[in-house]
Design a protein around this motif. Structure first.
Motif, mmCIF file in Angstrom:
data_model
loop_
_atom_site.group_PDB
_atom_site.id
_atom_site.type_symbol
_atom_site.label_atom_id
_atom_site.label_comp_id
_atom_site.label_asym_id
_atom_site.label_seq_id
_atom_site.Cartn_x
_atom_site.Cartn_y
_atom_site.Cartn_z
ATOM 1 N N ASP A 247 1.287 10.437 6.238
ATOM 2 C CA ASP A 247 -0.033 10.646 6.838
ATOM 3 C C ASP A 247 -1.030 9.569 6.376
ATOM 4 O O ASP A 247 -1.847 9.083 7.193
ATOM 5 C CB ASP A 247 -0.561 12.031 6.469
ATOM 6 N N ARG A 248 -0.958 9.191 5.115
ATOM 7 C CA ARG A 248 -1.871 8.163 4.601
ATOM 8 C C ARG A 248 -1.612 6.804 5.281
ATOM 9 O O ARG A 248 -2.560 6.104 5.665
ATOM 10 C CB ARG A 248 -1.702 8.017 3.088
ATOM 11 N N HIS B 104 1.285 6.699 -6.724
ATOM 12 C CA HIS B 104 0.163 7.629 -6.854
ATOM 13 C C HIS B 104 0.629 9.075 -6.681
ATOM 14 O O HIS B 104 0.151 9.992 -7.393
ATOM 15 C CB HIS B 104 -0.898 7.291 -5.820
ATOM 16 N N LYS B 105 1.529 9.304 -5.760
ATOM 17 C CA LYS B 105 2.049 10.670 -5.566
ATOM 18 C C LYS B 105 2.765 11.157 -6.828
ATOM 19 O O LYS B 105 2.596 12.330 -7.238
ATOM 20 C CB LYS B 105 3.003 10.677 -4.376
ATOM 21 N N LEU C 269 1.098 4.166 -2.848
ATOM 22 C CA LEU C 269 0.972 5.592 -2.550
ATOM 23 C C LEU C 269 2.107 6.399 -3.185
ATOM 24 O O LEU C 269 1.896 7.531 -3.657
ATOM 25 C CB LEU C 269 0.959 5.816 -1.030
ATOM 26 N N VAL D 30 -0.152 14.279 -2.247
ATOM 27 C CA VAL D 30 -0.334 13.089 -1.401
ATOM 28 C C VAL D 30 0.774 13.050 -0.357
ATOM 29 O O VAL D 30 1.963 13.090 -0.714
ATOM 30 C CB VAL D 30 -0.318 11.805 -2.245
ATOM 31 N N ASN D 31 0.377 13.006 0.915
ATOM 32 C CA ASN D 31 1.351 12.858 2.010
ATOM 33 C C ASN D 31 1.397 11.367 2.389
ATOM 34 O O ASN D 31 0.460 10.840 2.994
ATOM 35 C CB ASN D 31 0.936 13.709 3.204
ATOM 36 N N ILE D 32 2.472 10.728 2.021
ATOM 37 C CA ILE D 32 2.562 9.267 2.186
ATOM 38 C C ILE D 32 2.535 8.874 3.659
ATOM 39 O O ILE D 32 1.809 7.953 4.066
ATOM 40 C CB ILE D 32 3.836 8.749 1.507
ATOM 41 N N GLU E 21 -2.776 6.986 8.883
ATOM 42 C CA GLU E 21 -4.239 6.938 8.944
ATOM 43 C C GLU E 21 -4.749 5.522 8.684
ATOM 44 O O GLU E 21 -5.717 5.068 9.325
ATOM 45 C CB GLU E 21 -4.818 7.907 7.917
ATOM 46 N N HIS E 22 -4.110 4.849 7.770
ATOM 47 C CA HIS E 22 -4.478 3.455 7.481
ATOM 48 C C HIS E 22 -4.296 2.567 8.713
ATOM 49 O O HIS E 22 -5.199 1.792 9.087
ATOM 50 C CB HIS E 22 -3.631 2.952 6.314
ATOM 51 N N TYR F 119 0.837 -1.208 0.000
ATOM 52 C CA TYR F 119 0.000 0.000 0.000
ATOM 53 C C TYR F 119 0.871 1.257 0.000
ATOM 54 O O TYR F 119 0.574 2.243 -0.689
ATOM 55 C CB TYR F 119 -0.916 -0.021 1.220
ATOM 56 N N ARG F 120 1.959 1.217 0.748
ATOM 57 C CA ARG F 120 2.870 2.368 0.768
ATOM 58 C C ARG F 120 3.518 2.575 -0.600
ATOM 59 O O ARG F 120 3.643 3.711 -1.069
ATOM 60 C CB ARG F 120 3.940 2.157 1.840
#
Length: 258
Positions: A130-131, A107-108, A104, A126-128, A134-135, A100-101
């Motif tokens: 923070d995402r 995606h960024k 991200l 996209v702040n990796i 949050e996950h 997932y990281r």
């Protein structure tokens, strides 16, 4: 309380509920072992029950045993529910989280490229970190909440199962006291146990039959001819000469075609 402290709390709560899960499973197994021990004791008493003993005591023993078996089914019902059919929520595996990281990160890069290509339609960056945080925060919170409810439900079921086990132990205790007090054990050393050896019985019957035959002969039913004083037995007979053995040479036997 800020979000970081809540994150730490949910993380500890998640692992705490996983430890409680293992403890509950051990409690269920111990209760199953107690029920199996009770069934073993009752089975032994039923197998060794002396049906020629005191009929009132046998009736009391039978009724208490039956009641104990019936009540124990309630205990088994709740134990089965506490042991099977409970689904826990676990955190995603480290491999999935790392994937997932990486997604991200890609995606960024895609968002950055999109903003360069279409400056009039820029998207938020996209702040990796923070995402990912949050996950993890969301999963620790949701999983720990779900697992807490499952553990609470299983604890209630074990409590009910143990309550039914205590109820079942009362008639079982009465049956055991009756079994011991009235000496209903057929293998008790205070009782004479008849042992039948079939091979010995057969041999004795054969000896009995031979003695009967000998007694009948002795009484004269099968008289042996008396031997007179001047009796001379006949001389031994000469053996009979053997007949000639026909030899057949190679060829058809006589009358073979008839």
């Amino acid at each position: 309380m800020d979000k970081q402290r809540l994150f730490d709390l949910y993380e500890k709560l998640y692992f705490h509920e996983m430890e409680v899960r293992e403890k509950i499973t051990s409690r269920v197994q111990i209760t199953f072992a107690l029920i199996a021990t009770g069934y073993t004791i009752l089975s032994y008493m039923l197998r060794m029950l002396d049906l020629t003993g005191n009929y009132i005591a046998i009736g009391v023993f039978g009724i208490c045993t039956l009641v104990s078996f019936i009540i124990s089914f309630g205990c088994l019902y709740y134990l089965v529910r506490a042991f099977w059919g409970n689904t826990y929520n676990g955190m995603p595996s480290p491999k999935d989280t790392d994937k997932y990281r990486e997604d991200l990160i890609r995606h960024k890069y895609q968002i950055s490229q999109y903003n360069l290509d279409y400056p009039d339609h820029k998207q938020p960056e996209v702040n990796i970190d923070d995402r990912v945080s949050e996950h993890l925060y969301t999963n620790f919170r949701d999983c720990s909440a779900h697992n807490t409810m499952v553990n609470d439900r299983r604890s209630r079921q074990i409590h009910k199962a143990f309550k039914w086990l205590l109820f079942a132990s009362i008639p079982m205790f009465i049956a055991s006291i009756t079994f011991i007090s009235f000496d209903l054990d057929i293998s008790s050393p205070r009782k004479e146990t008849s042992i039948i050896d079939q091979s010995v019985a057969t041999a004795l019957n054969e000896i009995k039959q031979e003695l009967t035959i000998f007694t009948e002969i002795y009484k004269g039913k099968d008289k042996v001819p008396e031997v007179k004083d001047n009796y001379v037995p006949p001389p031994p007979q000469a053996p009979q000469e053997p007949d000639a053995r026909p030899l057949v040479e190679n060829g058809p036997l006589p009358n073979a075609g008839e």
